[in-house]
Design a protein around this motif. Structure first.
Motif, short mmCIF file in Angstrom:
data_model
loop_
_atom_site.label_atom_id
_atom_site.label_comp_id
_atom_site.label_asym_id
_atom_site.label_seq_id
_atom_site.Cartn_x
_atom_site.Cartn_y
_atom_site.Cartn_z
N ASP A 1 -0.84 16.98 -73.69
CA ASP A 1 -0.32 16.25 -74.86
C ASP A 1 -1.37 15.37 -75.54
O ASP A 1 -1.07 14.67 -76.50
CB ASP A 1 0.96 15.48 -74.51
CG ASP A 1 0.76 14.53 -73.33
OD1 ASP A 1 -0.41 14.36 -72.93
OD2 ASP A 1 1.75 13.98 -72.84
N LEU A 2 -2.61 15.43 -75.07
CA LEU A 2 -3.69 14.70 -75.78
C LEU A 2 -4.26 15.55 -76.92
O LEU A 2 -5.00 15.05 -77.76
CB LEU A 2 -4.82 14.34 -74.80
CG LEU A 2 -4.46 13.31 -73.73
CD1 LEU A 2 -5.62 13.14 -72.76
CD2 LEU A 2 -4.11 11.97 -74.37
N PHE A 3 -3.96 16.84 -76.90
CA PHE A 3 -4.48 17.77 -77.92
C PHE A 3 -3.33 18.62 -78.47
O PHE A 3 -2.19 18.50 -78.00
CB PHE A 3 -5.56 18.67 -77.31
CG PHE A 3 -6.82 17.93 -76.93
CD1 PHE A 3 -7.88 17.82 -77.83
CD2 PHE A 3 -6.95 17.34 -75.68
CE1 PHE A 3 -9.03 17.13 -77.49
CE2 PHE A 3 -8.09 16.65 -75.34
CZ PHE A 3 -9.14 16.54 -76.24
N CYS A 4 -3.61 19.46 -79.46
CA CYS A 4 -2.56 20.31 -80.04
C CYS A 4 -2.56 21.68 -79.37
O CYS A 4 -3.59 22.36 -79.34
CB CYS A 4 -2.78 20.48 -81.54
SG CYS A 4 -2.63 18.94 -82.43
N PRO B 1 -11.99 21.50 -74.55
CA PRO B 1 -11.39 21.48 -75.89
C PRO B 1 -12.24 22.26 -76.89
O PRO B 1 -13.47 22.37 -76.74
CB PRO B 1 -11.36 19.99 -76.25
CG PRO B 1 -11.67 19.25 -75.00
CD PRO B 1 -12.44 20.17 -74.11
N SER B 2 -11.58 22.77 -77.95
CA SER B 2 -12.28 23.66 -78.88
C SER B 2 -13.47 22.99 -79.59
O SER B 2 -14.45 23.65 -79.90
CB SER B 2 -11.31 24.24 -79.91
OG SER B 2 -10.70 23.20 -80.61
N GLY C 1 -6.59 27.87 -78.97
CA GLY C 1 -7.94 27.47 -79.36
C GLY C 1 -8.80 26.89 -78.25
O GLY C 1 -10.00 27.11 -78.18
N HIS C 2 -8.16 26.09 -77.35
CA HIS C 2 -8.91 25.45 -76.28
C HIS C 2 -9.01 26.38 -75.06
O HIS C 2 -8.19 27.30 -74.92
CB HIS C 2 -8.20 24.17 -75.81
CG HIS C 2 -7.76 23.29 -76.92
ND1 HIS C 2 -8.65 22.63 -77.74
CD2 HIS C 2 -6.51 22.95 -77.37
CE1 HIS C 2 -7.97 21.92 -78.63
NE2 HIS C 2 -6.69 22.11 -78.44
#
Ligand SMILES: Nc1nc2c(ncn2[C@@H]2O[C@H](COP(=O)(O)O)[C@@H](O)[C@H]2O)c(=O)[nH]1
Ligand SMILES: [Mg+2]
Length: 225
Positions: free
Chosen positions: A23-26, A41-42, A207-208
């Protein structure tokens, strides 16, 4: 993340790295319940790919021609992003290198298990790598068997020089010891998905680079489909 440049050839993600909470990223809604954590992450991938492009351009700077060979399907995103960065650099240097692209399909995994049988399914005729500098672009090297098999397969076309870049290299006990020439990240021995890496064709649209959880493995298992 306590990342280091051990061996000076890549970013090393240590075994005790817990990853980022989802939940820290999309994350796409359809994958929210199927992932353990975000390993890379991406944005970090993007920065690292930019630097790999620079290293590759420096090494191939005086080549007359370069054939970039994408290993499908997992390598397509890394290939596209890397080529974009190389093209940007090529526009701004004294000795630009003409690049052509080719594709090859290699298959060795079902679920999260490697098989001893590595299938090489040609996409294009590879005769045009004869006498050329070739850069193989791969998503991940795990045991190293796939890449060793592919390198052997390419020998028959008599390329001038072959170099390999892999975005990821996994620290695995079953490794043959094979190490690519340009590596993005060395990662712990966990099954990762996203950035075009799949689990039975799922998660390529993430993406990640993430670690799949048990629920995701069950949901997308080969026999469940
Ligand atoms: N989606 C993922 N694919 C993986 C992972 N580890 C390996 N692989 C696939 O296997 C080959 C390389 O395997 P090797 O043992 O022969 O080196 C690689 O190209 C992938 O297709 C993973 O964690 N996630
Ligand atoms: Mg691959």
């Amino acid at each position: 993340m306590k990342a280091s440049m051990a061996g000076n050839d890549c970013v090393v993600i240590p075994d005790d790295w817990q990853g980022y909470k989802l939940d820290l990223f999309c994350i796409p809604k359809h994958y929210e319940d199927d992932l353990e954590d975000i390993m890379i992450p991406s944005g970090l991938i993007d920065d690292r790919v930019e630097r790999l492009a620079r290293n590759i351009c420096q090494d191939f700077g005086h080549a007359d021609h370069l054939v970039a060979l994408c290993v499908l399907k997992g390598g397509y995103k890394f290939f596209a992003d890397l080529l974009d960065k190389i093209k940007q650099l090529n526009r701004n240097i004294e000795h630009s290198v003409p690049i052509s692209i080719d594709f090859i399909r290699v298959k060795s995994y079902v679920d999260d298990q490697t098989s001893d049988e590595v299938q090489i399914l040609g996409v294009d005729n590879l005769d045009n790598i004869t006498g050329k500098n070739v850069l193989i672009v791969e998503d991940i090297v795990d045991t190293g068997k796939t890449m060793e098999r592919l390198l052997k397969h390419l020998e028959q076309y008599k390329p001038k020089r072959v170099r390999v870049t892999s975005l990821l290299v996994k620290r695995t006990k079953g490794s043959t010891g094979y190490r690519p020439d340009y590596i993005g990240f060395e990662i712990p021995c966990r099954f990762v998905v996203g950035y075009a890496l799949d689990y039975n064709e799922h998660f390529r649209d993430l993406g990640h680079i993430c670690v799949i959880n048990e629920k995701g493995k069950k949901k997308y298992a080969a026999e469940a489909m």
